[in-house]
Design a protein around this motif. Structure first.
Motif, short mmCIF file in Angstrom:
data_model
loop_
_atom_site.label_atom_id
_atom_site.label_comp_id
_atom_site.label_asym_id
_atom_site.label_seq_id
_atom_site.Cartn_x
_atom_site.Cartn_y
_atom_site.Cartn_z
N PRO A 485 0.84 -1.20 0.00
CA PRO A 485 0.00 0.00 0.00
C PRO A 485 0.87 1.24 0.00
O PRO A 485 1.92 1.27 0.66
CB PRO A 485 -0.79 -0.12 1.31
N ALA A 486 0.47 2.25 -0.76
CA ALA A 486 1.28 3.46 -0.84
C ALA A 486 0.39 4.67 -0.62
O ALA A 486 -0.67 4.77 -1.22
CB ALA A 486 1.96 3.54 -2.21
N PRO A 487 0.82 5.56 0.26
CA PRO A 487 0.02 6.78 0.47
C PRO A 487 0.02 7.63 -0.80
O PRO A 487 0.99 7.63 -1.55
CB PRO A 487 0.76 7.48 1.61
N VAL A 488 -1.08 8.31 -1.03
CA VAL A 488 -1.19 9.14 -2.23
C VAL A 488 -0.55 10.50 -1.98
O VAL A 488 -0.89 11.18 -1.00
CB VAL A 488 -2.67 9.33 -2.61
N VAL A 504 -10.05 10.71 -6.89
CA VAL A 504 -8.96 9.81 -6.55
C VAL A 504 -9.07 9.51 -5.07
O VAL A 504 -8.61 10.27 -4.23
CB VAL A 504 -7.60 10.44 -6.90
N GLU A 505 -9.74 8.42 -4.74
CA GLU A 505 -9.88 8.08 -3.32
C GLU A 505 -9.84 6.57 -3.14
O GLU A 505 -10.14 5.81 -4.07
CB GLU A 505 -11.18 8.66 -2.75
N GLY A 506 -9.47 6.15 -1.97
CA GLY A 506 -9.34 4.73 -1.70
C GLY A 506 -7.89 4.42 -1.37
O GLY A 506 -7.08 5.33 -1.14
N THR A 507 -7.61 3.12 -1.30
CA THR A 507 -6.23 2.72 -1.01
C THR A 507 -5.51 2.46 -2.33
O THR A 507 -6.05 1.80 -3.21
CB THR A 507 -6.23 1.43 -0.18
N PHE A 508 -4.30 2.97 -2.43
CA PHE A 508 -3.52 2.76 -3.64
C PHE A 508 -2.25 1.99 -3.31
O PHE A 508 -1.84 1.91 -2.16
CB PHE A 508 -3.21 4.10 -4.30
N TYR A 509 -1.66 1.43 -4.36
CA TYR A 509 -0.51 0.55 -4.16
C TYR A 509 0.66 0.97 -5.05
O TYR A 509 0.51 1.70 -6.02
CB TYR A 509 -0.90 -0.90 -4.48
#
Ligand SMILES: [Zn+2]
Length: 590
Positions: A485-488, A504-509
């Protein structure tokens, strides 16, 4: 790693492989010392001949005196059976000479066989060879290129050379083919990998080339780029669309490396000042890989690009390419109409041809005749007649397409619509009962309409023939091994939201980088798409020649855009936001 190559035009070369072990190790004795001593003394003359290439200066003095001034009986025997001062010594033929492994390895097996020469020894920057026809400038020049060494020659009857060649190369060749051929040695994969690694660690040009190609295949590279500079050479692989630097061999090896690949590709190794094209076919783990080779002379020597095409690559389904279920259904609704034009759009390298292949593969049935015209044919489709264009012979997309129409096809794929003539014929074919597939270089789906209008195609022809447009790009997939997981970054979030309107929302990787992905954090690619179905409303707007902005605004009401698709894939953890921004930074998102 299972890997071997063969020259397409000369399959007989397969029987000759590099295999030094046979000759090495058994060699000893005074004889060889004497032998090479003589060769060397002869060679000092020929060396200058090789450099200046003045054949009149080639003076063949088969001196029986070696470099230390010792008399040498063997030389006399080898050079015609004269006894000379060494009378009484055993008569020795080439068959009894032991060739050191380093000499055997110095030249490609297919090259020595073709030229009927045998490397005898390496000494003091010179490679000594046995030849039946000394003084052949071409051979001397080729060897100098391949080895970077000066060339010395010793005249030996051809029969002896051929016999010795067989002894030195052939025995291990069989073993090598057996080792490397996947059918012959299915169980020996680990060993093969080891063998290749061992070979790769040997400083020979052949092994170097084999290693460069096999590594490129292993790393899924689409191209290998070799570019010379003043003191260095650059070796890069294109992987997942981006060039990645590899530790290059030293510049000294450049000419030899290029020459070796040219030999494999059946190109002229003597021509270094004009561009050339060639072709190599190899087998890699039972998969046929075609390599298109192109050279371009630069001020520091020849640059070379090898394009790797896996001929029997597995065709991906629409969903494997990255289309969701809903749009896959829409797509197949569009392409299974009895006639009409379907376009895939995007810049070069955006995967549009792969998409069309996937569609053709899916819609193909034996009841349908499918003909393609391509530049070049990249993959082979079972059951489909594929025709390459040959512009040099004036066989272009346009006149090729005309001929295809006389072949009673049901479906036609035109590699690319580049000009108004091709566009007109393709559209008329679509209007006269054919399913026509093609590609266009446009940024988005509605841009295809504008492009066709710009090419001079009448609006009513476009509106009545065009059924759908699939615009696409490729984004890299996050490496599964190092995904995290990577913070935006706020800047990225803002940029992406302003570009595409999607939240652009949610968990990103993102990928941390590991061995598996060459520390890039990515491995493989997936398409991002927008699929435009030309409905009645759109047909009307096209007929009225509305601007691209208007077409786009209307299209976007019921269509997932490429940008929205990309964000979805980032939320799903397939790709990263950074990657979307990289791909978008061009002209994707206006
Ligand atoms: Zn990784």
């Amino acid at each position: 790693m299972v890997f071997f190559y063969k020259m397409v035009t000369t399959p007989s070369h397969r029987q000759f492989r590099l295999g030094p072990e046979r000759c090495a190790g058994m060699a000893t004795g005074d004889f060889f010392r004497n032998f090479s001593g003589i060769a060397l003394s002869n060679l000092s003359i020929l060396r200058s001949a090789g450099s200046s290439l003045s054949s009149s200066s080639i003076k063949r003095d088969m001196s029986k005196v070696d470099s230390e001034g010792q008399l040498d009986p063997a030389a006399a025997d080898l050079n015609g059976g004269r006894s000379g001062p060494g009378q009484g010594a055993r008569r020795q033929t080439l068959a009894q000479v032991e060739i050191p492994a380093e000499a055997v390895r110095a030249l490609p097996a297919d090259f020595v066989k073709q030229r009927r020469i045998l490397p005898l020894a390496l000494r003091d920057g010179t490679i000594e060879i046995a030849t039946a026809e000394p003084g052949n400038r071409q051979v001397i020049e080729d060897i100098r290129l391949l080895t970077g060494l000066e060339v010395g020659e010793t005249e030996v009857p051809a029969g002896e050379i051929l016999e010795k060649l067989a002894q030195c190369y052939q025995m291990t060749v069989e073993k090598m083919i057996e080792d490397l051929n996947p059918e012959g040695a299915a169980a020996a994969e680990g060993k093969n990998l080891h063998d290749i690694e061992v070979m790769a660690n040997e400083p020979t040009v052949i092994n170097l080339v084999n290693l460069i190609i096999s590594e490129a295949i292993r790393d899924r590279a689409s191209d290998i780029h070799i570019v010379p500079f003043e003191d260095t050479m650059q070796l890069r692989y294109r992987i997942d669309g981006l060039l990645q630097e590899n530790p290059p061999p030293s510049k000294q090896l450049h000419a030899a490396l290029i020459s070796r690949i040219k030999i494999m590709a059946d190109m002229n190794i003597a021509e270094r000042y004009l561009p050339q094209d060639g072709h190599i076919q190899i087998n890699h783990r039972g998969v046929r890989v075609d390599i298109r080779v192109g050279t371009l002379p630069t001020i520091y020597g020849e640059a070379m690009v090898l394009r790797l095409l896996e001929k029997n690559a597995k065709f991906l389904t629409a969903q494997e390419l990255g289309l969701d279920e809903e749009r896959t259904a829409l797509l197949y609704g569009l392409v299974q109409k009895p006639h009409g034009l379907f376009l895939a759009t995007g810049p070069t390298g955006s995967g549009k041809t792969t998409t069309l292949y996937s569609i053709l593969k899916t819609v193909y049935t034996p009841e349908k005749k499918i003909v393609t015209i391509e530049d070049p044919v990249e993959y082979e489709l079972p059951g489909v007649a594929q025709i390459p264009v040959r512009p040099t012979r004036n066989f272009t997309f346009a006149n090729g397409l005309r001929s295809i129409l006389r072949q009673d096809p049901d479906m036609i794929m035109v590699g690319e619509i580049r000009d108004s003539e091709t566009a007109e014929i393709a559209i008329r074919a679509a209007l006269t009962g054919h399913q026509v597939f093609s590609t266009l270089h446009t940024n988005d789906s509605t841009g295809a309409v504008t492009r066709l209008l710009d090419m001079g195609v009448e609006a009513f022809l476009i509106s009545s023939s065009l059924e759908g447009v699939l615009a696409q790009r490729l984004v890299r997939r996050i490496c599964a091994q190092c995904k995290t997981p990577a913070p935006v970054q706020p800047a990225i979030r803002e940029r992406l939201e302003s570009l595409g309107g999607a939240r652009v929302e949610g968990t990103f990787y993102a990928g941390r980088g590991c061995e598996e992905c060459r520390n890039t954090g990515y491995r493989g690619r997936i398409g991002i798409f927008e699929l435009l179905a030309i409905d009645t409303e759109m047909k009307e707007l096209i007929l009225q020649k509305r601007s691209n902005a208007e077409l786009k605004a209307t299209a976007q009401r019921g269509m997932l855009t490429m940008h929205q698709d990309a964000i979805r894939k980032a939320v799903a953890g397939i790709t990263s936001l950074e990657e979307i921004l990289r791909v978008s930074s061009g002209d994707l998102l206006e």
